[in-house]
Motif scaffolding. Structure first.
Motif, PDB file in Angstrom:
ATOM      1  N   THR A 227       0.841  -1.202   0.000  1.00 15.19           N
ATOM      2  CA  THR A 227       0.000   0.000   0.000  1.00 15.19           C
ATOM      3  C   THR A 227       0.877   1.253   0.000  1.00 15.19           C
ATOM      4  N   ILE A 228       0.602   2.121  -0.976  1.00 14.34           N
ATOM      5  CA  ILE A 228       1.385   3.352  -1.130  1.00 14.34           C
ATOM      6  C   ILE A 228       0.427   4.543  -1.031  1.00 14.34           C
ATOM      7  N   ASN A 229       0.890   5.629  -0.406  1.00 15.62           N
ATOM      8  CA  ASN A 229       0.017   6.820  -0.354  1.00 15.62           C
ATOM      9  C   ASN A 229       0.355   7.758  -1.505  1.00 15.62           C
ATOM     10  N   LEU A 230      -0.636   7.992  -2.334  1.00 18.34           N
ATOM     11  CA  LEU A 230      -0.437   8.809  -3.532  1.00 18.34           C
ATOM     12  C   LEU A 230      -1.191  10.128  -3.395  1.00 18.34           C
ATOM     13  N   LEU A 295       3.266  -8.001  -8.351  1.00 16.42           N
ATOM     14  CA  LEU A 295       2.278  -7.889  -7.277  1.00 16.42           C
ATOM     15  C   LEU A 295       0.942  -8.499  -7.673  1.00 16.42           C
ATOM     16  N   ASP A 296       0.220  -8.959  -6.672  1.00 21.61           N
ATOM     17  CA  ASP A 296      -1.159  -9.397  -6.903  1.00 21.61           C
ATOM     18  C   ASP A 296      -2.142  -8.255  -6.700  1.00 21.61           C
ATOM     19  N   MET A 297      -1.708  -7.229  -6.015  1.00 19.48           N
ATOM     20  CA  MET A 297      -2.560  -6.033  -5.880  1.00 19.48           C
ATOM     21  C   MET A 297      -1.708  -4.858  -5.407  1.00 19.48           C
ATOM     22  N   LEU A 298      -2.109  -3.681  -5.824  1.00 22.25           N
ATOM     23  CA  LEU A 298      -1.499  -2.455  -5.299  1.00 22.25           C
ATOM     24  C   LEU A 298      -2.565  -1.705  -4.509  1.00 22.25           C
ATOM     25  N   GLY A 299      -2.258  -1.389  -3.267  1.00 20.05           N
ATOM     26  CA  GLY A 299      -3.174  -0.593  -2.456  1.00 20.05           C
ATOM     27  C   GLY A 299      -2.828   0.880  -2.608  1.00 20.05           C
ATOM     28  N   VAL A 300      -3.845   1.684  -2.833  1.00 16.79           N
ATOM     29  CA  VAL A 300      -3.652   3.132  -2.955  1.00 16.79           C
ATOM     30  C   VAL A 300      -4.355   3.807  -1.788  1.00 16.79           C
ATOM     31  N   ASN A 301      -3.598   4.567  -1.003  1.00 13.18           N
ATOM     32  CA  ASN A 301      -4.205   5.407   0.026  1.00 13.18           C
ATOM     33  C   ASN A 301      -4.283   6.820  -0.524  1.00 13.18           C
ATOM     34  N   TYR A 302      -5.452   7.420  -0.431  1.00 12.62           N
ATOM     35  CA  TYR A 302      -5.623   8.763  -0.996  1.00 12.62           C
ATOM     36  C   TYR A 302      -6.444   9.625  -0.040  1.00 12.62           C
ATOM     37  N   TYR A 303      -5.922  10.796   0.247  1.00 11.74           N
ATOM     38  CA  TYR A 303      -6.634  11.739   1.109  1.00 11.74           C
ATOM     39  C   TYR A 303      -6.836  13.105   0.490  1.00 11.74           C
ATOM     40  N   SER A 304      -5.807  13.611  -0.264  1.00 15.27           N
ATOM     41  CA  SER A 304      -5.872  15.015  -0.658  1.00 15.27           C
ATOM     42  C   SER A 304      -4.923  15.260  -1.824  1.00 15.27           C
ATOM     43  N   ARG A 305      -4.785  16.526  -2.162  1.00 17.23           N
ATOM     44  CA  ARG A 305      -3.849  16.902  -3.224  1.00 17.23           C
ATOM     45  C   ARG A 305      -2.744  17.756  -2.624  1.00 17.23           C
ATOM     46  N   HIS A 306      -1.667  17.957  -3.391  1.00 19.80           N
ATOM     47  CA  HIS A 306      -0.658  18.949  -3.052  1.00 19.80           C
ATOM     48  C   HIS A 306      -0.643  19.973  -4.184  1.00 19.80           C
ATOM     49  N   VAL A 307      -0.833  21.236  -3.849  1.00 22.84           N
ATOM     50  CA  VAL A 307      -0.630  22.308  -4.821  1.00 22.84           C
ATOM     51  C   VAL A 307       0.674  22.988  -4.422  1.00 22.84           C
ATOM     52  N   VAL A 308       1.615  23.046  -5.351  1.00 16.89           N
ATOM     53  CA  VAL A 308       2.962  23.456  -4.955  1.00 16.89           C
ATOM     54  C   VAL A 308       3.472  24.644  -5.766  1.00 16.89           C
ATOM     55  N   THR A 309       4.379  25.363  -5.143  1.00 13.96           N
ATOM     56  CA  THR A 309       5.061  26.479  -5.791  1.00 13.96           C
ATOM     57  C   THR A 309       6.569  26.318  -5.597  1.00 13.96           C
ATOM     58  N   GLY A 310       7.323  26.753  -6.596  1.00 14.85           N
ATOM     59  CA  GLY A 310       8.781  26.689  -6.479  1.00 14.85           C
ATOM     60  C   GLY A 310       9.357  27.952  -5.879  1.00 14.85           C
ATOM     61  N   GLU A 311       8.463  28.907  -5.549  1.00 13.91           N
ATOM     62  CA  GLU A 311       8.935  30.156  -4.975  1.00 13.91           C
ATOM     63  C   GLU A 311       8.632  30.214  -3.492  1.00 13.91           C
ATOM     64  N   TYR A 372      -6.687  -1.503  -5.310  1.00 15.93           N
ATOM     65  CA  TYR A 372      -7.670  -1.327  -4.240  1.00 15.93           C
ATOM     66  C   TYR A 372      -7.382   0.021  -3.592  1.00 15.93           C
ATOM     67  N   VAL A 373      -8.412   0.771  -3.265  1.00 14.22           N
ATOM     68  CA  VAL A 373      -8.209   1.935  -2.395  1.00 14.22           C
ATOM     69  C   VAL A 373      -8.185   1.363  -0.983  1.00 14.22           C
ATOM     70  N   THR A 374      -7.013   1.400  -0.345  1.00 16.84           N
ATOM     71  CA  THR A 374      -6.893   0.768   0.973  1.00 16.84           C
ATOM     72  C   THR A 374      -7.088   1.757   2.126  1.00 16.84           C
ATOM     73  N   GLU A 375      -7.093   3.058   1.812  1.00 13.05           N
ATOM     74  CA  GLU A 375      -7.470   4.075   2.799  1.00 13.05           C
ATOM     75  C   GLU A 375      -8.017   5.286   2.068  1.00 13.05           C
ATOM     76  N   ASN A 376      -9.100   5.809   2.620  1.00 11.21           N
ATOM     77  CA  ASN A 376      -9.644   7.098   2.182  1.00 11.21           C
ATOM     78  C   ASN A 376     -10.655   7.507   3.250  1.00 11.21           C
ATOM     79  N   GLY A 377     -10.597   8.739   3.660  1.00 10.10           N
ATOM     80  CA  GLY A 377     -11.520   9.180   4.694  1.00 10.10           C
ATOM     81  C   GLY A 377     -11.133  10.566   5.182  1.00 10.10           C
ATOM     82  N   ALA A 378     -11.806  11.018   6.227  1.00 11.83           N
ATOM     83  CA  ALA A 378     -11.598  12.397   6.662  1.00 11.83           C
ATOM     84  C   ALA A 378     -11.847  12.551   8.154  1.00 11.83           C
TER      85      ALA A 378
END
Ligand code: FCB
Length: 469
Positions: A227-230, A295-311, A372-378
């Protein structure tokens, strides 16, 4: 959200036959029983007991007493209609020193939990490592040391040999990004070290541990995943400096793990970004072939986005520790920007579309693997009403939006086979202690009473197909 739209949440959501609906927890966050049955200390015990590390000085010593109350908890899962329960095995409970013989009392707990789940018709979905490294292994150098990967593979081989007859799908690691970059980079997680080079080495050895364990599991006839958090990483503008910041953060957050695990190589641009930090001499011949064991499955944990600036001018990434050490080695100049989206109690932007994007990205840019989404929530500041009910319309709205995002991904052809809500229960939210409630089920920490929130009933109805006409 109004009451009217609440009643509509979930309508029209339809998932393929066999799509698995579950909820997740992790050992240190729920079990308690920190010294029961010969359990040894983990890095989280040590960290939480170190003043100033966890908000309010809270620890997982007692947590929500899941170790003691697991029967009651499984009965509640069955009442709610859950089809699967994602939990983690505490390595220091089953192998207190991180090596040697398994601790029978510890193993028995998971054996009983699995039996209880199966008897209730709920699929056990265990993760072998959700951040609780046995303290003796950290004393020997922890994940920055190669030997820890070997120790993990031994533990994985031993525990799956005992419990594997009743488990369809194993997961090696939960979110190696957090273990490596929050544990050894920013230090906001255990073991609390702030050494960028050690963080990068830890990331590699976590993946190596995963790969070595995957080999053992496959040889034993077991199915293995990780399971990886993306994150959906977006530049704040299309100026080169911001595009480059997005490339860097996407590299460290997502591709640092996806590429080795699924393609068998590190991304060249990330190696270049990290040139000042490490020369990657810790990567030995053959490691990447091990890490990319199919792999037999990859778990995706997803919660939010990152909006980024280089400055300069951006804030922190929402994992705490702003102003302190960075979890982004070689990319400390990048700043994180909040858009105008609603926030959860963690301060994380609610961005359901990003879940469709990350799933579609994995499905199109990497070799096909069941997802599989292995985590998502708030987290929201849930409070029981005078009548004792816990109404959490914001969580229902969050889950509804993200389940629609899953459906959209499936419609695009993404091989998504299941979804686990984080979390089944309110619990110990790492460095935030018990101050952030993610549960479908409210826990009164004084009495340990469990009260399903409206979202739990809503999710149960969704699973049973009652929301779709
Ligand atoms: C994830 C962790 C999980 C929980 C959620 C909110 O990063 O895997 O244990 O803390 O975040």
């Amino acid at each position: 959200m109004t009451t009217d739209s609440q009643t509509e949440a979930g309508t029209g959501l339809q998932f393929p036959t066999g799509f698995l609906f579950g909820a997740a927890t992790a050992a240190y966050q729920v079990e308690g029983a920190a010294t029961v049955g010969g359990r040894g200390p983990s890095i989280w015990d040590t960290f939480a007991h170190t003043p100033g590390r966890v908000l309010g000085g809270e620890t997982g010593d007692v947590a929500i007493e899941h170790h003691q109350r697991y029967r009651e908890d499984v009965a509640l899962m069955a009442d709610l209609g859950l089809q699967a329960y994602r939990f983690s095995i505490s390595w220091p409970r089953v192998q207190p020193d991180g090596s040697g013989a398994l601790n029978t009392a510890g193993v028995d707990f998971y054996s009983r939990l699995i039996d209880e789940l199966l008897a209730a018709g709920i699929e056990p979905w265990p993760t072998l490592y959700h951040w609780d490294l046995p303290q003796p292994l950290e004393d020997a150098g922890g994940w920055p040391e190669r030997d820890t990967a070997e120790r993990f593979a031994d533990y994985a081989g031993a525990i799956t040999a005992v419990l594997g007859d009743r488990v369809r799908q194993w997961t090696t690691l939960n979110e190696p990004w957090c273990s490596a970059f929050l544990g050894y980079g920013s230090g906001v997680h255990a073991p609390g070290r702030t050494d960028p080079a050690a963080a990068v080495r830890a990331g590699h050895h976590l993946m190596l541990g995963h790969g070595l364990a995957a080999g053992r599991l496959k040889a034993g006839g077991h199915k293995v995943g990780v399971t990886i958090n993306l994150y959906d990483v977006l530049p704040v503008s299309d100026r080169d400096v911001d595009l480059d910041a997005a490339r860097r953060i996407d590299g460290l957050q997502n591709r640092f793990f996806l590429d080795p695990v699924l393609l068998g190589s590190y991304p060249a641009d990330v190696i270049e970004d990290l040139a000042e930090v490490t020369d990657f001499a810790h990567v030995q011949d053959g490691d990447l072939a091990v890490i990319s064991t199919p792999l037999d499955m990859l778990g995706v944990n997803y919660y939010s986005r990152h909006v980024v600036t280089g400055e300069a001018g951006g804030g922190d990434d929402g994992h705490g520790g702003s102003g302190g050490a960075s979890p982004w080695p070689g990319s400390e100049q990048v700043g994180f920007v909040k858009g105008d989206l609603p926030l959860t109690a963690m301060g994380w932007e609610i961005h359901a579309e990003g879940l469709t994007s990350v799933l579609e990205r994995v499905a199109t840019q990497y070799p096909s693997v069941p997802l599989y989404v292995t985590e998502n929530g708030a987290a929201f500041p849930d409070v029981p009403d005078a009548d004792g009910l816990v109404r959490d319309p914001d969580r229902i709205s969050y889950l509804d939006g993200h389940l629609r995002a899953c459906q959209a991904a499936i419609d695009l052809g993404v091989p998504l086979h299941g979804y686990f809500c984080w979390s089944l229960f309110d619990n110990f939210e790492w460095s935030w202690g018990y101050s952030r409630r993610f549960g479908l089920v409210y826990v009164d920490y004084e009495t340990q009473t469990r009260t399903p929130k409206s979202s739990a009933y809503w999710y149960g109805d969704l699973i049973r197909g009652r929301l779709t006409p």
